[in-house]
Write an enzyme that holds these catalytic residues in place. Structure first.
Site, PDB file in Angstrom:
ATOM      1  N   SER A 290       0.840  -1.190   0.000  1.00 46.52           N
ATOM      2  CA  SER A 290       0.000   0.000   0.000  1.00 46.52           C
ATOM      3  C   SER A 290       0.872   1.235   0.000  1.00 46.52           C
ATOM      4  O   SER A 290       2.088   1.163   0.135  1.00 46.52           O
ATOM      5  CB  SER A 290      -0.908   0.002   1.237  1.00 46.52           C
ATOM      6  OG  SER A 290      -1.666  -1.183   1.331  1.00 46.52           O
ATOM      7  N   SER A 328      -3.890  -3.358  -2.697  1.00 51.88           N
ATOM      8  CA  SER A 328      -3.228  -2.147  -2.217  1.00 51.88           C
ATOM      9  C   SER A 328      -4.199  -1.220  -1.492  1.00 51.88           C
ATOM     10  O   SER A 328      -5.331  -1.010  -1.919  1.00 51.88           O
ATOM     11  CB  SER A 328      -2.592  -1.403  -3.398  1.00 51.88           C
ATOM     12  OG  SER A 328      -1.668  -0.436  -2.966  1.00 51.88           O
ATOM     13  N   ASP A 330      -4.363   2.453  -0.911  1.00 56.23           N
ATOM     14  CA  ASP A 330      -3.789   3.719  -1.388  1.00 56.23           C
ATOM     15  C   ASP A 330      -4.669   4.845  -0.853  1.00 56.23           C
ATOM     16  O   ASP A 330      -5.710   5.177  -1.441  1.00 56.23           O
ATOM     17  CB  ASP A 330      -3.743   3.739  -2.909  1.00 56.23           C
ATOM     18  CG  ASP A 330      -3.110   2.463  -3.475  1.00 56.23           C
ATOM     19  OD1 ASP A 330      -2.035   2.093  -2.983  1.00 56.23           O
ATOM     20  OD2 ASP A 330      -3.710   1.846  -4.371  1.00 56.23           O
TER      21      ASP A 330
END
Length: 413
Positions: A290, A328, A330
């Protein structure tokens, strides 16, 4: 920055500042090139521009989030042990990073947040969305330490000086704590980040140069299959400044771009000195990770405009080949140090707002500073060995320079 070796339980122990030469870094880790703790405020050379990597835009004096006046950054880093993983005992490669928006006051600031892909956590964002304010520090740590950091920030706030807006006597608090996963190198289920580390990160936070790489929350992070961690950059936009700090832990080597050049693809066959990365399961971790991005500015932006800045962080990530993979998290937060006095528990206030027609250069600056901050994090990364002998190589500077030169993208020797 505080470097904190473990002595007994990691959860409740006294904290004292330790020099970079403290014995918690084992000989094996040092031999592998792990980043030792630098003194508070020291900049770890080189940075991306020192390698001749070109970037657009004009950086501030420090090329850091702390170019925004009043913003402070602090780290607490834990590096201990080597060999096979024993949950609760290590090896430990983790920490916590604090970003404080104002110098001598904990007054809330206008803020906005955005998520490109939500396989991650940043606590307190629903209240940021609802209220438009960030009411304390931004904390960044590893995935399984979010709860401990969250509780510690509440305790720190309770015991802070009376100028803290939620202390004394007001008892609800929604701290903002973000995370990325460091389980490839760290005993992540050992819960080694304690309240003493959180207190140390907050209380050591300072203006000036920001230590990058494997420090604080970024200690055990991996970015584009190389060592990642903390990175920062800034841009000057007329009378205003935009600063960015990242904790980068995302991506795979094949997608990595640097200055628009497919560096990752040209490094597919590269191996660290001494051979392969020494990890039997290294491939299983590719792409798992991430990135947290913190954007600060002194421009007079309101919360909806700050959300617009946060939405531009993915452009900087995309310039490096990132695309928000399913695995991920983000997540991005942007705040403004302008409009002091805007926060009040009972009084109407008057605030200044930048025209939307004038905001585009700030949006561009956010994208530019995000790209450079990620690159700085990778350049600062040093090869690190963690649990079970897992090794993550640092970005090979000479190879990067060679590849950029071959593409006529190297700015200078």
């Amino acid at each position: 920055m505080f470097f904190l070796p473990r002595t007994g339980s990691a959860r409740r122990r006294p904290v004292a500042p330790m020099p970079a030469a403290a014995g918690a870094l084992t000989a094996a880790v040092l031999a592998a090139g792990a980043l030792a703790a630098a003194p508070l405020g020291a900049q770890t050379p080189p940075r991306a521009r020192d390698l001749g990597i070109p970037f657009p835009g004009e950086p501030g004096a420090l090329n850091a989030i702390t170019d925004v006046a009043g913003v402070r950054v602090g780290h607490a880093t834990i590096i201990e042990g080597e060999g096979a993983l024993v949950v609760g005992e290590g090896p430990v490669r983790t920490g916590v990073t604090a970003v404080l928006p104002r110098t001598a006051s904990y007054e809330p600031v206008f803020a906005g947040w955005y998520s490109l892909n939500g396989n991650g956590e940043m606590t307190g964002t629903t209240w940021v969305e609802e209220s438009g304010f960030l009411e304390g520090p931004v904390m960044i740590t590893n995935t399984h330490s979010v709860g401990d950091v969250h509780q510690a920030v509440i305790e720190w706030s309770r015991d802070a000086e009376a100028n803290h807006p939620i202390a004394p006597g007001i008892w609800w608090s929604l701290p903002l704590v973000a995370e990325t996963w460091d389980g490839r190198l760290n005993d992540i289920n050992g819960f080694h980040v304690g309240k003493e580390h959180v207190f140390a990160a907050i209380e050591s936070a300072a203006s000036g140069a920001v230590t990058e790489g494997a420090v604080g929350g970024g200690t055990g992070m991996v970015c584009n299959s190389f060592k990642g961690g903390i990175g920062t950059s800034s841009r000057l936009v007329g009378d205003y400044t935009v600063g960015v700090l990242v904790q980068c832990n995302y991506g795979r080597r094949p997608e990595l771009l640097i200055a628009g050049v497919p560096v990752g693809r040209e490094l597919l066959d590269w191996t660290p000195p001494g051979g392969a990365d020494g990890s039997a399961d290294a491939g299983a971790f590719d792409g798992l990770g991430s990135i947290i991005v913190v954007v600060a500015t002194d421009a007079p932006l309101l919360p909806h405009q700050l959300k617009r800045l946060a939405r531009r962080a993915p452009i900087g990530i995309g310039r490096m080949g990132g695309y928000g993979a399913n695995s991920s998290g983000d997540i991005f937060i942007a705040f403004s140090t302008a409009n002091g006095g805007a926060w009040s528990r009972g009084e109407n206030t008057t605030v200044e707002m930048m025209s939307n027609d004038a905001i585009s250069p700030l949006l561009l600056a956010t994208a530019q500073a995000t790209e450079e901050a990620i690159t700085n994090a990778m350049v600062a990364g040093r090869t690190m060995v963690g649990r079970d002998g897992n090794m993550v190589p640092g970005l090979p500077h000479d190879e990067v320079r060679r590849i950029l030169a071959a593409h006529n993208r190297l700015e200078r020797p």
